[in-house]
Design a protein around this motif. Sequence first.
Motif, mmCIF file in Angstrom:
data_model
loop_
_atom_site.group_PDB
_atom_site.id
_atom_site.type_symbol
_atom_site.label_atom_id
_atom_site.label_comp_id
_atom_site.label_asym_id
_atom_site.label_seq_id
_atom_site.Cartn_x
_atom_site.Cartn_y
_atom_site.Cartn_z
ATOM 1 N N MET A 220 -17.500 16.564 -0.153
ATOM 2 C CA MET A 220 -17.206 16.509 1.411
ATOM 3 C C MET A 220 -15.701 16.070 1.469
ATOM 4 O O MET A 220 -15.177 15.404 0.623
ATOM 5 N N THR A 221 -15.000 16.529 2.808
ATOM 6 C CA THR A 221 -13.829 16.184 3.062
ATOM 7 C C THR A 221 -13.933 15.210 4.184
ATOM 8 O O THR A 221 -15.001 14.946 4.834
ATOM 9 N N LEU A 222 -12.792 14.817 4.886
ATOM 10 C CA LEU A 222 -12.898 14.159 6.253
ATOM 11 C C LEU A 222 -11.718 15.020 7.074
ATOM 12 O O LEU A 222 -11.050 15.851 6.497
ATOM 13 N N THR A 223 -11.963 14.725 8.340
ATOM 14 C CA THR A 223 -11.046 15.574 9.089
ATOM 15 C C THR A 223 -9.501 15.090 9.084
ATOM 16 O O THR A 223 -8.589 15.748 9.562
ATOM 17 N N ALA A 224 -9.206 13.966 8.621
ATOM 18 C CA ALA A 224 -7.719 13.307 8.275
ATOM 19 C C ALA A 224 -7.811 12.566 6.972
ATOM 20 O O ALA A 224 -8.659 11.409 7.120
ATOM 21 N N PRO A 225 -6.885 12.592 6.101
ATOM 22 C CA PRO A 225 -6.601 11.832 5.123
ATOM 23 C C PRO A 225 -6.795 10.168 5.264
ATOM 24 O O PRO A 225 -7.368 9.495 4.351
ATOM 25 N N GLY A 226 -6.194 9.810 6.588
ATOM 26 C CA GLY A 226 -6.345 8.543 6.762
ATOM 27 C C GLY A 226 -7.495 7.935 7.329
ATOM 28 O O GLY A 226 -7.624 6.644 7.898
ATOM 29 N N CYS A 227 -8.397 8.557 7.351
ATOM 30 C CA CYS A 227 -9.873 8.183 8.058
ATOM 31 C C CYS A 227 -10.399 7.086 7.302
ATOM 32 O O CYS A 227 -10.778 7.044 6.186
ATOM 33 N N GLY A 228 -10.574 5.992 8.215
ATOM 34 C CA GLY A 228 -10.995 4.669 7.573
ATOM 35 C C GLY A 228 -12.409 4.637 7.310
ATOM 36 O O GLY A 228 -12.859 3.560 6.650
ATOM 37 N N MET A 229 -13.208 5.567 7.927
ATOM 38 C CA MET A 229 -14.716 5.775 7.866
ATOM 39 C C MET A 229 -15.217 6.638 6.655
ATOM 40 O O MET A 229 -16.309 6.600 6.651
ATOM 41 N N GLY A 230 -14.265 7.020 5.945
ATOM 42 C CA GLY A 230 -14.745 7.977 5.006
ATOM 43 C C GLY A 230 -15.797 7.426 3.837
ATOM 44 O O GLY A 230 -16.876 8.123 3.684
ATOM 45 N N ALA A 231 -15.568 6.447 3.332
ATOM 46 C CA ALA A 231 -16.664 5.718 2.443
ATOM 47 C C ALA A 231 -17.763 5.391 3.263
ATOM 48 O O ALA A 231 -18.928 5.632 2.544
ATOM 49 N N THR A 232 -17.859 4.914 4.472
ATOM 50 C CA THR A 232 -18.962 4.739 5.163
ATOM 51 C C THR A 232 -19.892 6.169 5.534
ATOM 52 O O THR A 232 -21.021 6.015 5.209
ATOM 53 N N ILE A 233 -18.979 7.132 5.951
ATOM 54 C CA ILE A 233 -19.793 8.282 5.910
ATOM 55 C C ILE A 233 -20.479 8.875 4.752
ATOM 56 O O ILE A 233 -21.549 9.332 4.709
ATOM 57 N N ALA A 234 -19.649 8.887 3.374
ATOM 58 C CA ALA A 234 -20.161 9.363 2.248
ATOM 59 C C ALA A 234 -21.175 8.545 1.898
ATOM 60 O O ALA A 234 -22.163 9.086 1.405
ATOM 61 N N GLY A 235 -21.134 7.149 2.315
ATOM 62 C CA GLY A 235 -22.198 6.324 1.814
ATOM 63 C C GLY A 235 -23.734 6.543 2.539
ATOM 64 O O GLY A 235 -24.969 6.632 2.122
ATOM 65 N N ASP A 236 -23.409 6.906 4.149
ATOM 66 C CA ASP A 236 -24.720 7.371 4.773
ATOM 67 C C ASP A 236 -25.264 8.732 4.267
ATOM 68 O O ASP A 236 -26.304 8.669 4.158
ATOM 69 N N ALA A 237 -24.283 9.478 3.828
ATOM 70 C CA ALA A 237 -24.792 10.767 3.263
ATOM 71 C C ALA A 237 -25.568 10.728 2.073
ATOM 72 O O ALA A 237 -26.711 10.993 2.082
ATOM 73 N N GLN A 238 -25.025 9.876 1.137
ATOM 74 C CA GLN A 238 -25.686 9.448 -0.167
ATOM 75 C C GLN A 238 -26.990 8.812 0.064
ATOM 76 O O GLN A 238 -28.090 9.164 -0.586
ATOM 77 N N GLN A 239 -27.195 8.002 0.941
ATOM 78 C CA GLN A 239 -28.539 7.066 1.324
ATOM 79 C C GLN A 239 -29.639 8.176 1.841
ATOM 80 O O GLN A 239 -30.779 8.018 1.545
ATOM 81 N N LYS A 240 -29.145 9.237 2.700
ATOM 82 C CA LYS A 240 -29.878 10.137 3.140
ATOM 83 C C LYS A 240 -30.450 10.867 2.304
ATOM 84 O O LYS A 240 -31.526 11.484 2.410
ATOM 85 N N ILE A 241 -29.658 11.420 1.393
ATOM 86 C CA ILE A 241 -30.121 12.251 0.249
ATOM 87 C C ILE A 241 -31.034 11.920 -0.652
ATOM 88 O O ILE A 241 -32.014 12.272 -1.030
ATOM 89 N N LEU A 242 -30.682 10.207 -1.128
ATOM 90 C CA LEU A 242 -31.689 9.618 -1.885
ATOM 91 C C LEU A 242 -33.034 9.349 -1.160
ATOM 92 O O LEU A 242 -34.070 9.200 -2.226
ATOM 93 N N MET A 243 -33.132 9.449 0.038
ATOM 94 C CA MET A 243 -34.539 9.273 0.726
ATOM 95 C C MET A 243 -35.567 10.410 0.547
ATOM 96 O O MET A 243 -36.473 10.333 0.803
ATOM 97 N N LEU A 244 -34.921 11.548 -0.095
ATOM 98 C CA LEU A 244 -35.664 12.736 -0.164
ATOM 99 C C LEU A 244 -36.677 12.615 -1.364
ATOM 100 O O LEU A 244 -35.807 12.341 -2.526
ATOM 101 N N ASP A 245 -37.981 13.092 -1.386
ATOM 102 C CA ASP A 245 -38.549 13.089 -2.658
ATOM 103 C C ASP A 245 -38.093 14.311 -3.377
ATOM 104 O O ASP A 245 -37.905 15.461 -2.935
#
Length: 132
Positions: A76-101
């Motif tokens: 995935m990418t972010l709307t801007a390279p300086g986005c400080g929420m990138g790690a948080t967004i990626a972590g949220d995505a990872q956790q939601k994927i891991l919830m899938l059987d």
Amino acid sequence: RLAGRDADALGLEVQARPASASSGPVTQEQLEKQVWDSLKTCYDPEIPVNVVDLGLIYDCHLTPMGANNYKADVKMTLTAPGCGMGATIAGDAQQKILMLDGIEEATVDIVWDPPWHQSMITEQGRRILGLE
């Protein structure tokens, strides 16, 4: 940020696991669709459009690990390279994927090539943002 499974801490309804969790084994294609659907529940906190409709998800690949388990690799990418929420967004995505059987491992890598631009936003995302 609060995981859906912990929503009761705020007096909200706890998010149920996806319906597929009790329906038995699914095909790799069905599981990939579930991953994409799960990614549609992830949002950039500053933009009211999910990361899929923003065009931030570049790739999703499942690798079999045996016994109907898969590893999900998402780019995935972010709307801007300086986005400080990138790690948080990626972590949220990872956790939601891991919830899938069927998902044993998941990685969400932030990439910058190709650079994101507004033309990557889906039609649905453009409607929400009033860009049409």
